[in-house]
Scaffold this active site. Structure first.
Site, mmCIF file in Angstrom:
data_model
loop_
_atom_site.group_PDB
_atom_site.id
_atom_site.type_symbol
_atom_site.label_atom_id
_atom_site.label_comp_id
_atom_site.label_asym_id
_atom_site.label_seq_id
_atom_site.Cartn_x
_atom_site.Cartn_y
_atom_site.Cartn_z
ATOM 1 C CG ASP A 212 -2.030 0.974 1.266
ATOM 2 O OD1 ASP A 212 -2.455 1.462 0.251
ATOM 3 O OD2 ASP A 212 -2.457 1.297 2.389
ATOM 4 C CD GLU B 92 -0.414 5.605 -3.982
ATOM 5 O OE1 GLU B 92 -1.223 4.504 -4.079
ATOM 6 O OE2 GLU B 92 -0.019 6.076 -2.975
ATOM 7 C CG ASP C 44 -8.045 4.578 0.818
ATOM 8 O OD1 ASP C 44 -7.885 3.312 0.628
ATOM 9 O OD2 ASP C 44 -7.025 5.241 1.162
#
Length: 714
Positions: free
Chosen positions: A351, A354, A431
């Site tokens: 997670d 990015e 999310d």
């Protein structure tokens, strides 16, 4: 024999090799690299400036350009930044772009390709999310199709207007690949030939997953597991978000909440569960922390513009970030997994990759940061490598998982990636929010990912952020049970979102929805094998049932599961459905009358293999195996079943079974169902097989030994 060249073809080749307008870039090379797959290389293309992480292998010339070829990109530069465009044939429906919000039909849309931690899809109105897929699928009015793959992961904007596709980057010239074939399915197979397919997942990963930010302590985890089994609600996986860590230090487990993680995971395994633990890229800056200490000793972290170790804030506070462009870094990172997974951990969740940096510009690290590269990757700034950060991370993570457990198939989920990254990790859509808008949006989002080379995907069912109402949960799980990746997940500040958290009625509806998924496990597993072998989506648009039907092109409520089942969510209002024979499928008593259950319909001409209700995939699905038969207009049907041990690599050596079934009338009323082909070496005993024929709204049943054929009287 001399080839015949059409005037159009000759004119096209003259155009791409000789003509240059102001701002245009010549095409230096045009090569056929697959069946009706053409590579276009612009002048001044330099692999050192535009390395490829998208392609699975470097393409090889396979012959001459087809004489009827008409799809030719135009390369341009604007202020030194490389662009490409393609004129779109009139009437073409456009799809793709990977992880996007908005409609399934992408005509008239813009997508920003800059991987972003975009909670609730609110940054830039959701025009940029967590992944980058520079790919467009075009379907012409006659059902033939083409695809355009721009081989660049640089910061870019993808514009899909009805008359022109444009890809505008902030980087150097890049190659473009165009596939032109007889159907959208054939084009996606061509995309898989370029970018690769998903690895065959362990079967437990295809079950239902339950997650929360976070399940702590150990007693809470055991309570969740015990409740699933006590209430007989099928589930295979329980997830561990960041609170399991020691002050959010990756590759650690806090001994207050989890004093003996191996014991806890053994408990889950004994109950038929698998566990997935989160690992983020941010490494806490702490000289006494072994991950940071060894990383600093090996000089593996990203540097700032002054060549100092870059620090940015994430969950643990100040963090350093591995420079995954370096082979040495990827090897170091992979090595961290061995001891971690020795705790009995089954899967990994990457997670925040990015990468998300709380105090960084635009929520990430500065574009001027330096990545040193190595191997086939040059030194470059973060502007160049930002979108590839998650892709390189999951490659390293997968390598580590494979080294830790070489006899097991790894399951890895990632938030950030690029097209081609499906070779390493599944994905979820980030999310999202507990709203009806996001519930409905989850359908076109997942379909689009499947049309963009990533079939193993799904949303947070119920919505991650915000409280979920019982009605929203019921509606979402009623069709969410049929996402390729089916997981309920919730943020730490929201209400409980387990299947039993909304009262007895919703508990019953939840159980029914998941029992339907598990009965379809043989069919689902077969669909995953098709995705693994030729890149076909598991969750597909309804127009795949009839690519020539214009009325289906924008349908984004209903969807196909595999090639033979149509799923119509309970929320769907007047969906456009394919014509022809479609019989309603009932898998669980009362499911067709369930308030929240999606309608399931079987395509005429299909044979769908289904199993019994099981609580997890360790149980035997085939007690018995049932073949659901839906006849076409000629009273015939055909289907297949792929099955193996569900884990390990023996299937690559022939230890599997792939069965083909056919049904046809013998006389006026007797339908004969028989096995016509059997491949693979696995010992596979279905025992007594049941047959259910769906015909004109009725169900006709029989059973018997498939070796002799089974007769059903209609």
């Amino acid at each position: 024999m001399r080839k015949k060249w059409s005037l159009l073809h000759v004119t096209a080749l003259i155009f791409i090799t000789q003509v240059t307008w102001a701002g245009d870039v010549k095409t230096e090379k045009v090569t056929l690299v697959g069946r009706r797959i053409v590579e276009f290389v612009p002048e001044k293309y330099d692999v050192a400036r535009t390395p490829s992480l998208i392609l699975s292998n470097e393409p090889v010339k396979q012959g001459e350009i087809p004489t009827d070829w008409t799809l030719i990109p135009r390369f341009t530069t604007v202020n030194g930044k490389a662009n490409a465009s393609l004129d779109v044939p009139a009437g073409t429906s456009l799809y793709g772009g990977g992880e996007v919000t908005g409609p399934l039909l992408r005509n008239g849309q813009k997508t920003k390709m800059w991987n972003t931690d975009n909670g609730m899809y609110r940054v830039d109105g959701g025009t940029r999310l967590y992944q980058t897929h520079p790919w467009v699928l075009g379907v012409r009015p006659d059902g033939t199709a083409f695809g355009v793959l721009f081989d660049s992961f640089c910061k870019a904007e993808l514009v899909t207007n009805s008359d022109k596709i444009e890809f505008k980057t902030e980087g150097a010239p890049f190659r473009t690949y165009i596939i032109d074939r007889e159907s959208p399915q054939a084009v996606l197979k061509g995309l898989a030939e370029l970018t690769g397919t998903i690895s065959m997942p362990p079967r437990w990963a295809i079950g239902y997953h339950q997650s929360r930010f976070s399940y702590v302590p150990e007693a809470r985890v055991k309570d969740i597991a015990d409740t699933f089994r006590k209430k007989k609600i099928p589930c295979d996986v329980i997830w561990f978000d960041i609170n399991y860590m020691d002050e959010f230090r990756v590759f650690t487990i806090n001994d207050k909440d989890f004093p003996d993680p191996k014991r806890m995971n053994n408990y889950l395994h004994d109950q038929g569960f698998h566990s997935v633990f989160m690992i983020d890229p941010g490494v806490k800056v702490d000289e006494n922390y072994f991950v940071y200490k060894t990383g600093k000793e090996r000089d593996v972290f990203v540097r700032d513009i002054y060549r100092n170790e870059f620090h940015g804030k994430v969950w643990p506070g100040d963090c350093a970030f591995p420079d995954f462009t370096r082979p040495e870094t990827r090897s170091w990172w992979a090595g961290l997994y061995k001891d971690f997974m020795a705790n009995g951990i089954d899967g990994i969740w990457n997670d925040m990759n990015e990468p998300s940096v709380f105090d960084g510009p635009d929520g990430s690290m500065p574009e001027s940061n330096i990545h040193l590269g190595g191997g086939n990757l040059p030194t470059g700034n973060h502007l160049m490598y930002h979108n590839a950060y998650g892709r390189l991370m999951v490659e390293a993570s997968r390598d580590g998982m494979m080294a830790a457990n070489p006899d097991k198939r790894p399951f890895l989920l990632s938030r950030s990636n690029i097209i081609g990254g499906q070779r390493y990790a599944a994905m979820w859509t980030g999310d999202n929010e507990a709203t009806y808008e996001h519930m409905k949006l989850s359908v076109p989002m997942s379909i689009t990912l499947g049309l963009s080379g990533q079939p193993f995907n799904g949303p947070d069912i119920g919505g991650f952020a915000g409280n979920t109402t019982s009605d929203l949960w019921g509606n979402w799980l009623g069709f969410g049970a049929f996402f390729p990746f089916s997981r309920g997940h919730a943020s730490c500040d929201t209400n409980n979102k387990e299947p039993w958290a909304f009262g007895k009625e919703l508990e019953k509806e939840s159980r029914m929805a998941l029992e339907r998924r598990y009965r379809l496990m043989p069919y689902l597993y077969t669909a995953f094998y098709a995705a693994h072998t030729d890149g076909q989506p598991i969750m597909a648009p309804v127009f795949f049932a009839d690519p020539k039907d214009q009325a289906l092109r924008s349908e984004e409520q209903a969807f196909m599961l595999g090639t033979d089942i149509l799923v119509i969510p309970a929320f769907a209002k007047n969906p456009s459905l394919p014509k022809g024979i479609w019989e309603e499928l009932s898998l669980i008593k009362g499911d067709t009358k369930g308030r929240y259950q999606a309608k399931l319909k079987v395509r005429g001409g299909a044979i769908v293999p289904v199993g019994k209700v099981i609580q997890n995939v360790n149980e035997n699905s085939f007690d018995p195996l049932t073949l659901v038969v839906c006849l076409d207009k000629d009273s015939k049907a055909e289907g297949s079943l792929y099955w193996d041990k569900g884990d390990g690599w023996e299937f690559q050596k022939g230890d599997y079974k792939q069965l083909t079934f056919k049904a046809e009338l013998a006389g006026a009323h007797n339908l004969i169902v028989k096995m016509t082909d059997c491949k693979g070496q696995e010992q596979f005993d279905c025992g007594m097989i049941k047959v259910e024929v769906l015909h004109n709204g009725r169900v006709y049943k029989s059973s018997g030994d498939m070796a002799k054929g089974i007769t059903v009287n209609l």
